[in-house]
Design an enzyme around this catalytic site. Structure first.
Site, PDB file in Angstrom:
ATOM      1  N   CYS A 191       1.194  -0.837  -9.049  1.00 16.72           N
ATOM      2  CA  CYS A 191       1.816  -2.107  -9.421  1.00 16.72           C
ATOM      3  C   CYS A 191       1.424  -3.238  -8.484  1.00 16.72           C
ATOM      4  CB  CYS A 191       3.330  -1.946  -9.440  1.00 16.72           C
ATOM      5  SG  CYS A 191       4.020  -1.661  -7.799  1.00 16.72           S
ATOM      6  N   ALA A 219       2.334  -2.966  -4.822  1.00 11.25           N
ATOM      7  CA  ALA A 219       1.398  -2.097  -4.087  1.00 11.25           C
ATOM      8  C   ALA A 219       0.147  -2.875  -3.691  1.00 11.25           C
ATOM      9  CB  ALA A 219       1.029  -0.884  -4.931  1.00 11.25           C
ATOM     10  N   ARG A 256      -1.432   4.342   3.653  1.00 10.27           N
ATOM     11  CA  ARG A 256      -2.775   3.855   3.315  1.00 10.27           C
ATOM     12  C   ARG A 256      -3.787   3.956   4.468  1.00 10.27           C
ATOM     13  NH1 ARG A 256      -4.679   1.591  -0.917  1.00 10.27           N
ATOM     14  NH2 ARG A 256      -5.920   0.152   0.286  1.00 10.27           N
ATOM     15  N   HIS A 306      -2.880  -8.430  -5.512  1.00 10.86           N
ATOM     16  CA  HIS A 306      -3.936  -8.942  -4.636  1.00 10.86           C
ATOM     17  C   HIS A 306      -3.972 -10.471  -4.720  1.00 10.86           C
ATOM     18  CE1 HIS A 306      -6.131  -4.965  -5.786  1.00 10.86           C
ATOM     19  NE2 HIS A 306      -5.312  -4.755  -4.787  1.00 10.86           N
TER      20      HIS A 306
END
Lengths: 548, 459
Positions: free
Chosen positions: A62, A65, A96, A196
């Site tokens: 999503c 994230a 991550r 992003h």
């Protein structure tokens, strides 16, 4: 130049039929547009960055994230507070592998921490802004960080909490701590990609331009879209150091607040992950006159090529000579390993379904290993990542993309300073440098290879059955499914906890890992000896029945 | 230092949770649903939830974790997620052909007020659920309780939506598994078999999340409680809930729906809790305890007495989930250890009460659960009063490294070691494994740090 292969592969149009035949009619029609038979010369259109079919079992995550997890997560001295119920903050806590190296023991490093407002039912019913402000105050009192960032999870937007107003209020109250919020609720957009974009906007609005320090260094660039997973950025930094190239700001692996705030002082933006950070490249270009260039440090040859491109951009003879020396120093170690490994990997096949840039970059490494990429696709990319940025004007903006803010950027009246004249840029382009553009993945892939966007679990299993690749690259959710099918899976988000894979040392790491994976004797142990015997005995038994 | 910002001074926090000792409901619901044979869990919310939950469970088990999502976009969030769920059900039955879809909600679908009961009914009315197939649901808002609550809610869903009473009693006992590992569920079945008790264990993730490597991916592995078994739970003699937080709600639901009486025992971790479980099951199934089980118990006790010098008086900090923390604390006390600092992010009065009872044997112990009970606080307590051992999930390794103390991984998630899915922590053999693990970390440390003249061959 695209790759070619002498191996015979199944007819791709038949494969496509097989992939969609089980779907309900509407689903089949939709998926058909995202499953493309490649032609590197004509580059057909791929349907990408559209909604996932509900229930299909997607790889995608999503917006939160993409924003908190991917772009903002790696900066070590920001206190990142997740505003929402506990889960989102918990799952994005240290998962991550963004490595970071504070310069001293006293430097701030919040990466091992998870901060959350842990919203409860009463916060959903009566609003969570009050609790958020308490949390920001507590974070400030406990840690006195340079910056506090707030990340909205799904319920936040729905109940109308204004994280931006709360952030502004607290920022004014503190005076010495930058506080800003992100409306990156999980339902925005169709994948991580929306996050992003939201992250790029927020960093640009709230951070870039606040630090006018002029750093030492003759050749200063920002490394964009490199998140230092498994130490990738460290290897690039090692190489840059040898060449005399300075990383001014890193977006955002091993980065700090002051670095991000100083991004406008660099002379080039070198972009690794086009999908997650291209917005930043464009905005820095428009506002400050810093051009961006697509580079790729995945693969030894690609790294050498990228170094040469950077040297060519700066146009300095000494730098060009230094870059050649470094390549000459680094390559023998790489060659020694590839010479040993190549006979064992050559002719094997790979599939890559991952990310928004990795499925492209890693094809270079497989090519160095003599392996053919028979099918590839992205999890959350857009058409330009497949077909090249020249298709940008033709991309239809749908309802989901419209909801993501496009910042209106204009040249800064004081700080806009074109690093290159139009004529210089044209000259660089004529030399083959990709300035402010990206050619995408498909032009590099062989004819009749398959390109599949947002691949479903079902399609992955089918492709493996049909092509029986020697290795499959994806993420952790796919890892053990594919391995249960007897095919090794290389994780290209977490690198299976290995790496780095960038640069020259990274290439060697990757060669060795792939050699191990495609040649590991363990895969030959799948059948127990008695199973082999039972099968052959069964055959002989049935044969004897026939004769009786 | 990795956790360089963790201060010794404890300040009360009202808004900020730091380094939580819990996660959210849906991941528990997803895990529980995997314990039904032929079931595809479905997350009704944004894609990210399902991706995060599958990733975390995959890291914990190193196994396929299949689940689907309603893939909400902004439109669905405004207009409601019914269309997305109906489309999902259609796609899932066409492509993946499960026997059951187990839908759980998320904070998103709960906030907008999607009614799973109504939507699944509509799916049935619209003919989207093929003959003989099922869609069950559980409401699992992330802003209530924790991952443990979500597990409990999905198990309630199984009981409520499958159990039937035919009026004819079956000679079997329901064992309702609290959140435990597939290895633990396998051990519970083994112990029941040794006892000669006929049981239905649900959910049951053994042979699902510890599936063998065969070169073929079984989308629906052979394990899991079956639908006929779940239906039959309404006719069972009684239920035993293994855990007051994660299992008891389903026992209550079964009692309400089908009148199956129940008893709640602690999850059988350690000697005393296993004793109580064996007693409860032997009574419920009217069987006597065979010598084999008594011997198993004796072997655990033997190790405890043989090695008592290494345990006695050692201080322990521990974090985890209620149904594990309760019996584990008791077991540590049985070993002569001193559980000193304990946190659990899961709220609950029952939990507090049980811990208060158990911790009477450990004067001066700190215990906190629910909101604000996070591992930042635990770490602060440890800085104020150091311990000899830390027990908790993988996130504990950051604290253990900074404080230079032995660490045992226990609970969810464990993402940096294997073993938990293969070797049980429950039962007497599970107790023996814990004893071996604790001894191992203490003795390895002694071997590593002892001056040369004090280096011991025999320990």
């Amino acid at each position: 130049m695209y790759m070619e292969s002498k191996t015979q592969f199944p007819d791709p149009s038949q494969v496509r039929e097989e992939l969609i035949e089980k779907y309900p009619a509407k689903v089949a029609k939709k998926r058909n547009k995202s499953i493309i038979i490649n032609d590197p010369e004509t580059v057909p259109e791929v349907q990408a960055n559209v909604r996932t079919v509900p229930g299909i079992i997607t790889q995608r995550g999503c917006s939160y994230a993409g924003c908190k997890g991917v772009v903002l997560g790696p900066t070590r001295d920001v206190v990142n507070i997740t505003h929402g119920p506990i889960g989102c903050g918990f799952y994005s806590w240290l998962t991550r592998r963004n490595q970071t190296r504070p310069e001293t023991d006293a430097d701030a490093n919040f990466i091992p921490y998870c901060f959350s407002t842990d919203m409860q039912e009463e916060n959903i019913v009566f609003g969570g802004e009050k609790k958020l402000k308490v949390a920001i105050q507590e974070a400030y009192d406990l840690f006195h960080p340079k910056a506090i960032a707030i990340f909205s999870t799904c319920p936040v937007g729905l109940i109308g909490d204004d994280v931006h107003a709360a952030s502004r209020e607290m920022k004014e109250k503190f005076g010495d701590c930058n506080v800003f919020g992100f409306s990156c609720e999980g339902y925005r957009g169709v994948s991580q990609s929306a996050g992003h974009h939201i992250a790029n906007n927020g960093i640009f609005k709230h951070m870039v331009g606040r630090n006018n320090e002029i750093k030492e260094g003759k050749f200063k660039l920002n490394l964009l879209g490199e998140y230092n997973i498994g130490g990738d950025a460290f290897e690039i930094e090692r190489i840059f150091d040898k060449c005399g190239i300075t990383i001014n700001s890193s977006f955002s692996g091993n980065s700090t607040v002051s670095q991000l705030e100083n991004a406008h002082m660099a002379d080039l933006n070198a972009i690794m992950c086009h999908r997650s950070i291209n917005y930043m490249g464009d905005m820095l270009e428009t506002k400050y006159g810093i051009p961006w260039m697509k580079i790729n440090f995945i693969g030894a040859e690609s790294s050498a090529k990228s170094l040469r491109k950077i040297a060519e951009y700066f146009g300095d003879a000494e730098l060009k000579a230094r870059v050649e020396e470094v390549i000459k120093e680094e390559m023998p170690k790489v060659k020694e390993v590839i010479d040993e490994i190549l006979p064992r990997t050559s002719g094997k096949t790979a599939m890559l379904f991952v990310g928004g840039s990795r499925a492209h970059h890693y094809q270079d490494l497989f090519s160095e290993l003599g392996m053919t990429t028979v099918a590839a696709g992205y999890e959350f990319a857009h058409r330009d990542d497949y077909e090249g940025r020249e298709v940008l004007p033709n991309i239809k903006v749908d309802a989901d993309s419209k909801n993501i803010e496009e910042l209106k950027i204009v040249a800064d009246p004081e700080l806009y300073k074109p690093r290159k004249t139009e004529a210089e840029l044209e000259e660089l382009k004529a030399k083959g440098l990709e300035i402010n553009t990206y050619e995408g993945m498909m032009k590099q892939m062989m004819k009749k290879s398959l390109v599949v966007d947002d691949i479903s679990h079902y399609e992955s299993e089918k492709l493996i059955e049909i092509y029986k690749p020697d290795i499959f690259c994806a993420g952790v959710k796919e890892k053990y499914v594919v391995q249960k099918m007897g095919v090794p899976l290389k994780q290209l988000h977490s690198y299976d906890y290995g790496g780095p894979y960038t640069g020259f040392e990274g290439a060697v790491n990757f060669y060795r890992d792939i050699d191990r994976m495609v040649n590991n004797p363990v895969w030959k142990l799948i059948k127990a000896p008695w199973q082999k015997t039972a099968d052959s005995e069964k055959e002989s038994l049935s044969a004897s029945y026939v004769t009786q | 230092m990795l956790l360089r910002h963790t201060t010794k001074e404890v300040k009360v926090r009202e808004g900020l949770t730091i380094n939580p000792a819990k996660t959210c409901q849906p991941v528990g619901a997803l895990y529980a649903a995997l314990g039904i044979h032929g079931c595809l869990p479905h997350s009704h919310g944004s894609q990210g939830c399902c991706a995060y939950h599958r990733s975390m469970l995959t890291r914990h088990y190193k196994e396929p974790v299949m689940a689907a999502t309603s893939s909400f976009t902004e439109g669905a969030s405004v207009f409601g997620g019914q269309a997305n769920l109906l489309a999902s059900i259609d796609t899932i039955f066409s492509v993946y052909d499960p026997d059951i879809i187990a839908v759980h909600s998320t904070c998103l679908s709960e906030t907008i007020g999607d009614d799973l009961q109504q939507i699944t009914k509509k799916a049935a009315d619209d003919g989207k659920i093929p003959e003989g197939k099922h869609v069950i649901y559980a409401s699992t808002p992330s802003f209530v309780g924790s991952h443990v609550t979500g597990y409990a809610n999905m198990v309630v869903g199984m009981a409520e939506q499958f159990a039937e009473s035919t009026g004819e009693k079956k000679e079997q006992v329901n064992l309702i598994a609290g959140w435990m590992e597939p290895s633990d569920m396998r051990e519970i079945k083994k112990l029941s078999k040794e006892l000669g008790a006929k049981i239905v264990l649900f959910p049951d993730t053994s042979d699902v999340l510890d599936a063998p490597q065969t070169g073929k991916h079984e989308f629906y592995p052979k394990g899991g409680v079956t639908i006929p078994e779940l239906k039959s739970t309404g006719d069972s003699l009684s239920s035993i809930a293994l855990g007051c937080i994660s299992a008891e709600p389903a026992a209550v639901a079964l009692d309400k729906k089908c009148g199956v009486p129940f008893e709640t025992v602690d999850m059988p971790i350690g000697i005393s809790a296993t004793d109580r479980f064996i007693m409860a099951l032997s009574k419920a199934a009217s069987v006597s305890v065979p010598d084999e089980i008594t011997s198993e118990r004796g072997r655990l006790l033997d190790a405890m007495t043989d090695m008592d010098q290494y345990f006695y008086g050692k201080k322990v900090a521990l974090f985890g989930d209620p149904d594990q923390v309760i019996p584990l604390t008791e077991f540590l006390l049985d070993l002569g250890m001193l559980p000193l600092h304990i946190v659990s992010g899961t709220p609950g009065k029952r939990f507090e009460k049980r811990m208060a009872e158990i911790l009477e044997r450990s004067p001066g112990a700190n215990f906190k659960n629910g909101l604000g009970a996070d591992t930042f606080l635990l770490h602060q307590w440890m800085k104020n009063e150091p311990v000899d051992l830390l027990i908790g999930n993988s996130y504990g390794k950051y604290i253990a490294r900074d404080e230079n103390i032995p660490f045992i991984r226990f609970g969810f998630p464990i993402v940096d070691r294997i073993g938990h899915s293969y070797f049980p922590s429950v039962g007497y053999s599970g107790g023996l494994r814990l004893v071996e693990k604790i001894l191992g970390v203490f003795m390895d440390r002694q071997d590593r740090e002892a001056p040369e003249e004090k280096f011991e061959l025999v320990m």
